[in-house]
Design a protein around this motif. Structure first.
Motif, PDB file in Angstrom:
ATOM      1  N   MET A   1       0.836  -1.189   0.000  1.00  0.00           N
ATOM      2  CA  MET A   1       0.000   0.000   0.000  1.00  0.00           C
ATOM      3  C   MET A   1       0.883   1.256   0.000  1.00  0.00           C
ATOM      4  O   MET A   1       2.048   1.202   0.383  1.00  0.00           O
ATOM      5  CB  MET A   1      -0.927   0.007   1.214  1.00  0.00           C
ATOM      6  CG  MET A   1      -1.849  -1.213   1.290  1.00  0.00           C
ATOM      7  SD  MET A   1      -2.924  -1.439  -0.135  1.00  0.00           S
ATOM      8  CE  MET A   1      -2.085  -2.785  -0.983  1.00  0.00           C
ATOM      9  N   PHE A   2       0.288   2.360  -0.377  1.00  0.00           N
ATOM     10  CA  PHE A   2       1.026   3.620  -0.489  1.00  0.00           C
ATOM     11  C   PHE A   2       0.114   4.735   0.013  1.00  0.00           C
ATOM     12  O   PHE A   2      -0.383   5.556  -0.755  1.00  0.00           O
ATOM     13  CB  PHE A   2       1.434   3.839  -1.949  1.00  0.00           C
ATOM     14  CG  PHE A   2       2.333   5.004  -2.178  1.00  0.00           C
ATOM     15  CD1 PHE A   2       3.590   5.077  -1.588  1.00  0.00           C
ATOM     16  CD2 PHE A   2       1.920   6.056  -2.982  1.00  0.00           C
ATOM     17  CE1 PHE A   2       4.420   6.157  -1.807  1.00  0.00           C
ATOM     18  CE2 PHE A   2       2.738   7.153  -3.218  1.00  0.00           C
ATOM     19  CZ  PHE A   2       3.995   7.198  -2.620  1.00  0.00           C
ATOM     20  N   PRO A   3      -0.116   4.781   1.340  1.00  0.00           N
ATOM     21  CA  PRO A   3      -1.139   5.686   1.888  1.00  0.00           C
ATOM     22  C   PRO A   3      -0.792   7.159   1.826  1.00  0.00           C
ATOM     23  O   PRO A   3      -1.696   8.004   1.862  1.00  0.00           O
ATOM     24  CB  PRO A   3      -1.275   5.213   3.331  1.00  0.00           C
ATOM     25  CG  PRO A   3       0.037   4.580   3.647  1.00  0.00           C
ATOM     26  CD  PRO A   3       0.497   3.936   2.375  1.00  0.00           C
ATOM     27  N   PHE A   4       0.495   7.516   1.741  1.00  0.00           N
ATOM     28  CA  PHE A   4       0.875   8.924   1.757  1.00  0.00           C
ATOM     29  C   PHE A   4       1.900   9.228   0.664  1.00  0.00           C
ATOM     30  O   PHE A   4       2.736   8.391   0.320  1.00  0.00           O
ATOM     31  CB  PHE A   4       1.466   9.319   3.114  1.00  0.00           C
ATOM     32  CG  PHE A   4       0.487   9.242   4.249  1.00  0.00           C
ATOM     33  CD1 PHE A   4      -0.423  10.263   4.470  1.00  0.00           C
ATOM     34  CD2 PHE A   4       0.479   8.137   5.092  1.00  0.00           C
ATOM     35  CE1 PHE A   4      -1.330  10.189   5.512  1.00  0.00           C
ATOM     36  CE2 PHE A   4      -0.423   8.057   6.136  1.00  0.00           C
ATOM     37  CZ  PHE A   4      -1.334   9.086   6.344  1.00  0.00           C
ATOM     38  N   ILE A   5       1.816  10.454   0.154  1.00  0.00           N
ATOM     39  CA  ILE A   5       2.826  10.980  -0.762  1.00  0.00           C
ATOM     40  C   ILE A   5       3.669  11.953   0.042  1.00  0.00           C
ATOM     41  O   ILE A   5       3.164  12.947   0.569  1.00  0.00           O
ATOM     42  CB  ILE A   5       2.176  11.704  -1.957  1.00  0.00           C
ATOM     43  CG1 ILE A   5       1.304  10.724  -2.758  1.00  0.00           C
ATOM     44  CG2 ILE A   5       3.241  12.324  -2.857  1.00  0.00           C
ATOM     45  CD1 ILE A   5       0.478  11.416  -3.828  1.00  0.00           C
ATOM     46  N   ARG A   6       4.951  11.660   0.158  1.00  0.00           N
ATOM     47  CA  ARG A   6       5.836  12.512   0.953  1.00  0.00           C
ATOM     48  C   ARG A   6       6.310  13.699   0.121  1.00  0.00           C
ATOM     49  O   ARG A   6       7.000  13.533  -0.888  1.00  0.00           O
ATOM     50  CB  ARG A   6       7.030  11.710   1.463  1.00  0.00           C
ATOM     51  CG  ARG A   6       7.958  12.503   2.383  1.00  0.00           C
ATOM     52  CD  ARG A   6       9.067  11.630   2.922  1.00  0.00           C
ATOM     53  NE  ARG A   6       8.547  10.569   3.759  1.00  0.00           N
ATOM     54  CZ  ARG A   6       8.248  10.714   5.043  1.00  0.00           C
ATOM     55  NH1 ARG A   6       8.414  11.897   5.630  1.00  0.00           N
ATOM     56  NH2 ARG A   6       7.781   9.706   5.748  1.00  0.00           N
ATOM     57  N   VAL A   7       5.931  14.901   0.528  1.00  0.00           N
ATOM     58  CA  VAL A   7       6.363  16.121  -0.141  1.00  0.00           C
ATOM     59  C   VAL A   7       7.675  16.605   0.468  1.00  0.00           C
ATOM     60  O   VAL A   7       8.636  16.908  -0.235  1.00  0.00           O
ATOM     61  CB  VAL A   7       5.290  17.217  -0.042  1.00  0.00           C
ATOM     62  CG1 VAL A   7       5.761  18.500  -0.727  1.00  0.00           C
ATOM     63  CG2 VAL A   7       3.978  16.736  -0.647  1.00  0.00           C
ATOM     64  N   THR A   8       7.687  16.705   1.790  1.00  0.00           N
ATOM     65  CA  THR A   8       8.908  17.004   2.537  1.00  0.00           C
ATOM     66  C   THR A   8       8.928  16.060   3.732  1.00  0.00           C
ATOM     67  O   THR A   8       8.023  15.237   3.910  1.00  0.00           O
ATOM     68  CB  THR A   8       8.940  18.464   3.019  1.00  0.00           C
ATOM     69  OG1 THR A   8       7.919  18.654   4.012  1.00  0.00           O
ATOM     70  CG2 THR A   8       8.701  19.428   1.869  1.00  0.00           C
TER      71      THR A   8
END
Length: 248
Positions: free
Chosen positions: A1-8
């Motif tokens: 799974m890939f629940p979050f997109i890390r921006v910073t």
């Protein structure tokens, strides 16, 4: 799974909301283009889109709160507003959006209401297909244990099943629409509204199929999930509306 997109290192974007937002943006571009193509009011189309988005959000949240996990929200009613923690039910949003959408069309476009239903049918279908990919990334709406080669984390990828089915529905709806001459279409699809009613039937069937593979909490409802019962009602209503109409 890939629940979050890390921006910073400190900023994370929930993948589910990113995917759903992208789907809505795409839907708005497509629905305005379709309104122009079929010579329907741009203003009414956008107003109806706004009603669908707002009512869809509220209805989806409320059905989750009151049906799926009411005891949790009773502990602290302010949690109802914590929508960023997840908790939405598609049919809750669809039913509330349908209610207010139909009322709006009866007020603003009573003579073209079913033409607007046809206008939105494939767009809703595509938005749903993309939205289910958001569920896949979030890890919700998961399936039963599965040892097949395409299993994800040892489970049926029900989100992908739903997306593939709904993309097929989009192709069917667009295929029927592409027959520009009404007299060349099958008799059932010569009247306004028939494309939308077909979507109701096909979506309901696909949802029933997906429900049979789901293993997350579905709610005790006489052996079927609440979504399955709603699907059966949607199919039945679609059939009634489709076949009550005399061919043109």
């Amino acid at each position: 799974m890939f629940p979050f997109i890390r921006v910073t290192s400190s900023i994370l974007i929930p993948t589910y909301y990113f995917v759903v937002s992208a789907a809505i943006i795409l839907a708005l571009f497509w629905i305005t283009a379709r309104a122009k193509k079929y010579n329907l009011s741009h203003k009414i189309t956008l107003d109806l889109s706004l009603i669908i988005m707002v009512c869809g959000f509220i209805g989806a949240r409320l059905l989750h709160v009151f049906y799926e996990n009411f005891a949790y929200y009773q502990e602290d009613y302010s949690r109802v507003l914590y929508f960023w923690d997840g908790g939405f039910v598609f049919f809750g949003g669809a039913l509330l959006a349908a209610l207010f959408g139909v009322l709006f069309l009866e007020w603003k476009a009573p003579n073209d209401d079913e033409r607007y239903l046809d206008l939105f049918a494939p767009v809703i279908s595509l938005t749903y297909a993309i939205g289910r990919l958001g569920c896949l990334f979030a890890g919700c709406c998961y399936g039963k244990s599965c040892e097949l080669p395409w299993a994800i984390s040892g489970r049926h990828p029900t989100q992908i099943y739903a997306s593939i089915w709904e993309l097929g529905v989009v192709l069917i709806l667009i295929g029927i629409e592409s027959i520009s001459s009404l007299h060349r279409r099958p008799a059932l699809f010569r009247r306004p509204g028939s494309i939308f009613y077909l979507w109701m039937i096909l979506h309901g069937l696909g949802r029933l199929l997906m429900e049979s593979f789901r293993e997350d909490f579905r709610g005790p409802s006489l052996g079927l999930s609440i979504s399955s019962w709603i699907s059966l009602a949607v199919i039945a209503l679609g059939l009634v509306l489709m076949f009550r109409r005399k061919p043109a």
